[in-house]
Design an enzyme around this catalytic site. Structure first.
Site, PDB file in Angstrom:
ATOM      1  N   HIS A 132       0.866  -1.180   0.000  1.00 30.86           N
ATOM      2  CA  HIS A 132       0.000   0.000   0.000  1.00 30.86           C
ATOM      3  C   HIS A 132       0.910   1.240   0.000  1.00 30.86           C
ATOM      4  O   HIS A 132       2.026   1.190   0.529  1.00 30.86           O
ATOM      5  CB  HIS A 132      -0.847  -0.051   1.277  1.00 30.86           C
ATOM      6  CG  HIS A 132      -1.896   1.009   1.378  1.00 30.86           C
ATOM      7  ND1 HIS A 132      -1.628   2.292   1.793  1.00 30.86           N
ATOM      8  CD2 HIS A 132      -3.226   0.964   1.133  1.00 30.86           C
ATOM      9  CE1 HIS A 132      -2.749   2.987   1.801  1.00 30.86           C
ATOM     10  NE2 HIS A 132      -3.732   2.215   1.398  1.00 30.86           N
ATOM     11  N   GLN A 212      -4.263  -5.319   6.864  1.00 24.52           N
ATOM     12  CA  GLN A 212      -5.249  -6.255   6.281  1.00 24.52           C
ATOM     13  C   GLN A 212      -5.134  -7.638   6.899  1.00 24.52           C
ATOM     14  O   GLN A 212      -5.753  -8.586   6.409  1.00 24.52           O
ATOM     15  CB  GLN A 212      -5.058  -6.346   4.758  1.00 24.52           C
ATOM     16  CG  GLN A 212      -5.252  -5.037   4.018  1.00 24.52           C
ATOM     17  CD  GLN A 212      -6.703  -4.567   4.011  1.00 24.52           C
ATOM     18  OE1 GLN A 212      -7.635  -5.310   4.350  1.00 24.52           O
ATOM     19  NE2 GLN A 212      -6.910  -3.315   3.636  1.00 24.52           N
TER      20      GLN A 212
END
Ligand code: C6P
Length: 415
Positions: A132, A212
């Site tokens: 990310h 996540q």
């Protein structure tokens, strides 16, 4: 295995859990909401909403500052949440749990405070192509400021990390390996135990971006022997505006503060200041008090169901969704690494991901579309953007069916 033969988990009372989430009984565009965007931000159970509301209604004041009853009570609850977080990730001490605004701030904190203190020109940092942006840009700041070298590990076509390439990139100049525990686009679970062991063998520290992972699996920072672990509260069914940086105490102790302000000092004069002990050294200013307490409530909620049962339920949904989506003509799933978590990104040959998201939204189905803040990964896979359905503890097979039906409509319109 055919879909009808797949086991549906029976011990898991998804209807009861759904009833805990008021938003799930609302309608969107005249249809029952089908919320498949939990990887962006999860919905909140009543237990969290009520806890936050209760703080503001009966237990709110600033923390660590007042001697009055309310301040003492808010401090107790705020520090109590820190203990809940410590227990959830099995940190050795609450001094290792730093409250931040979210995973992005946690990573920026390590890059700035640990990086500036420990890195010199020519030192190497390893990330991966599936990170990310929050685990890329802070390291680019350091590269540009300090002249360190930033390397990225490629990803295999199925979405797993190229461990041969990682082995080749790891050198005795590697000082930091900063990688996702789980990819927000591909759902891949990285082989973090191997990564940590190999990195430590060359003397490098490891930061895991657990944004996540924390809502999908049990995380034990001591068993992992990880140096830093970052995550956000809002993906773990907690409030936004609160996150966590776990760090080994010795490392945090040796790091300078990240920001200056109230609460992070033990004394201040115009000539010099001295820092508070951990964890407060890294928590300048009035913190997100109710949000931290809300995150504690979210973790207790997850624990009351059991993270292993949640993982099992999500595995069932992932298998079901993978088979159902594969039956949609012209749809390709990105990321099929074994053991991945319940995140399914996909493209369709007939429609742009933004069109897909818009059409399915008309049917009440919320998915994310775009580059998912992972542009290097998109370039690596040679796609500009993708649609993404992500599943949480409250999703059902019926919702997967609703997604599939709405994707058939996309095909009808654009195909
Ligand atoms: N990913 C998604 O839709 P913040 O914004 O600080 O809470 O989390 C940043 C972040 C860091 N690492 C990973 C792996 C992430 O998935 C995210 C957030 C969301 O995928 C919003 S962009």
């Amino acid at each position: 295995m055919a879909i009808e033969e797949m086991d549906q988990d029976t011990a898991y009372d998804v209807d009861a859990y759904r009833a805990d989430f008021p938003i799930l009984s609302t309608q969107v565009n005249g249809r029952p909401l089908v919320y498949l965007d939990s990887a962006a931000s999860a919905q909140k159970p009543r237990q969290v909403i009520d806890r936050v509301s209760q703080v503001y209604q009966t237990g709110y004041a600033n923390v660590h500052r007042g001697l009055h009853h309310l301040s003492e009570r808010a401090t107790e609850d705020y520090e109590g949440a820190r203990e809940i977080i410590r227990r959830y990730i099995n940190a050795a001490a609450t001094s290792e749990i730093i409250y931040t605004r979210g995973a992005s701030e946690s990573i920026n904190l390590v890059a700035a405070a640990w990086g500036r203190k420990n890195l010199k020109p020519g030192d190497e940092i390893i990330i991966t192509y599936l990170e990310h942006h929050s685990n890329i840009v802070p390291w680019q700041f350091l590269r540009d400021e300090l002249g360190v070298v930033l390397k990225a590990v490629p990803v295999q076509p199925d979405g797993s990390l190229d461990m041969e390439a990682f082995t080749a990139l790891l050198t005795d100049r590697t000082r930091m390996v900063a990688v996702a525990h789980v990819s927000n686009v591909l759902g891949t679970i990285l082989p973090v135990q191997d990564i940590i062991r190999m990195s430590h063998a060359v003397g490098a520290k490891v930061l895991l971006d657990g944004c996540q992972a924390i809502q999908h699996m049990a995380v034990d920072v001591q068993a992992l022997d990880v140096d830093f672990y970052a995550f956000s509260g809002h993906k773990l069914y907690g409030p936004s505006g609160i996150g966590v940086l776990y760090g080994k105490e010795a490392l945090l102790d040796a790091m300078p503060p990240y920001q200056g302000g109230g609460d992070m000092i033990s004394s201040v004069s115009i000539e010099k200041s001295e820092w508070a002990d951990l964890p407060h050294k890294f928590e300048a200013g009035t913190p997100a008090i109710a949000q931290a307490i809300g995150l504690g409530a979210a973790i207790e909620y997850v624990e009351s169901i059991g993270i292993d049962l949640i993982a099992e339920h999500e595995r069932d949904l992932l298998n079901y969704a993978t088979q159902k989506l594969a039956s949609v003509e012209g749809l390709t799933i990105m990321g099929t690494a074994p053991g991945k978590v319940s995140v399914v990104s996909f493209v369709m040959d007939c429609a742009h991901p933004h069109d897909i998201a818009t059409i399915v939204d008309r049917h009440g189905v919320a998915v994310r579309a775009g580059h998912h803040c992972a542009q290097p990964l998109m370039d690596h896979f040679d796609v500009g953007s993708a649609a993404r359905a992500s599943f949480g503890l409250y999703n059902t097979r019926a919702e997967v069916d609703a997604l599939t039906t709405s994707l058939e409509k996309v095909r009808e319109i654009f195909g």
